[in-house]
Design a protein around this motif. Structure first.
Motif, PDB file in Angstrom:
ATOM      1  N   GLU B 109       0.834  -1.220   0.000  1.00  0.00           N
ATOM      2  CA  GLU B 109       0.000   0.000   0.000  1.00  0.00           C
ATOM      3  C   GLU B 109       0.861   1.259   0.000  1.00  0.00           C
ATOM      4  OE1 GLU B 109      -2.875  -0.146   3.211  1.00  0.00           O
ATOM      5  OE2 GLU B 109      -3.188  -2.270   2.745  1.00  0.00           O
ATOM      6  N   GLY B 141      -8.400  -4.360   5.432  1.00  0.00           N
ATOM      7  CA  GLY B 141      -9.135  -3.154   5.062  1.00  0.00           C
ATOM      8  C   GLY B 141      -9.682  -3.148   3.652  1.00  0.00           C
ATOM      9  N   TYR B 142      -9.601  -4.279   2.965  1.00  0.00           N
ATOM     10  CA  TYR B 142     -10.221  -4.374   1.640  1.00  0.00           C
ATOM     11  C   TYR B 142     -11.719  -4.609   1.807  1.00  0.00           C
ATOM     12  CZ  TYR B 142      -5.700  -4.997  -0.733  1.00  0.00           C
ATOM     13  OH  TYR B 142      -4.447  -4.817  -1.256  1.00  0.00           O
ATOM     14  N   LYS B 163      -9.223  -1.850  -2.103  1.00  0.00           N
ATOM     15  CA  LYS B 163      -8.908  -0.958  -0.984  1.00  0.00           C
ATOM     16  C   LYS B 163      -8.598   0.416  -1.560  1.00  0.00           C
ATOM     17  CE  LYS B 163      -6.347  -0.365   3.251  1.00  0.00           C
ATOM     18  NZ  LYS B 163      -5.580  -1.037   4.320  1.00  0.00           N
TER      19      LYS B 163
END
Lengths: 187, 187
Positions: B109, B141-142, B163
């Motif tokens: 990320e 957190g997807y 995400k």
């Protein structure tokens, strides 16, 4: 359905001139970015270089010697049992609305079914500019499987269409039908 | 969060031994088909041959000399403004559950945000066997963006996770953070 007044020859073999022809055709539509045009040409080059192993198959329509009127590119989706992607379908602007896209789409479905494919996917943009493209897929019997918001860019969603190929069609040997169909197939 | 007791070195450069290491790692998970294993290795070979132009970037975790404990492969999705795909993430079975996958996911990320990426996509299967994989993405957190029924095979759906990367993160220069982060980065 009455015979189409415009009846181009369809062929499926790839020739050395096709990469450049596909580039010119795709550019002529005004629908694709420079990066997309490059990819369209690249897939033809891949097929020329690696044959069927490349996984890209084509259907070309032309009425003149050295010009493509329309084409479609499709292939099996890697790591799936029997899903195919209709990567590209494009018709020269002045020939749109004559049913040529529909003919190509049907030919692709026939070939995919012959290869054992059961699902055919096509992606397009959710932008207003692509309204006619989305209507085309819906007209051809595709339905919306998913919308990925902002996929291509902010406010530019990806619409994923799918057409489930019917099993009757899969059991048919399309080759023996080709002569009686309202498509002309010439190499 | 307390420091992890298991702390492997992370590196991002691709070496000539990595294709075979990735193959062994991916095979060791028992989660991927032969065709998928081939593709995993192929992407490393592509990156070795073409560098950044290949569009495949990696994060490798290892605690020993010649073995990978985990790795992730990601890259920009062609013809999108700022969408990325997390193509692969795999952790050696005996090291799963220690937070290593999460560390790799966060590193990816960070790197994607540094490259200007705004959305990170990951695909997985809807089959029961992939329940832990789906939980992993959700934990990271997807969220589910779409489900394509029977995509991989009959009764084997494709689940598309996404995400959205927050803009605060994008404004951060992650490189200057690396030293103070609880990841160790060693080349």
């Amino acid at each position: 359905m009455a015979a189409l007044s415009y009846r181009p020859a369809l062929r499926e073999d790839v020739s050395a001139e096709d990469p450049a022809r596909v580039r010119r055709l795709v550019e002529s539509t005004g629908f694709f970015s420079a990066a997309e045009v490059d990819i369209a040409e690249e897939l033809v080059l891949e097929a020329l270089a690696r044959g069927d192993a490349a996984g890209y198959f084509f259907c070309f329509a032309s009425s003149g010697e050295d010009r493509l009127d329309a084409y479609a590119c499709y292939g099996p989706i890697p790591c799936t049992a029997s899903s195919y992607d209709l990567y590209w379908i494009a018709v020269r602007p002045q020939l749109q609305g004559l049913g040529l896209g529909r003919e190509l789409s049907e030919r692709v479905e026939q070939r995919v079914a012959q290869r054992g494919g059961t699902r055919l996917y096509a992606d397009t943009s959710g932008r207003a500019q692509y309204e006619a493209t989305r209507r085309f897929y819906e007209h051809c019997g595709y339905h919306r499987a998913a919308v990925l918001s902002d996929f291509y860019a902010p406010a530019d969603d990806k619409i994923i269409y799918v057409k489930v190929l019917d099993s009757d069609r899969r059991r048919t040997d399309g080759r023996s039908h080709a002569g009686g169909h309202d498509l002309r197939s010439e190499g």
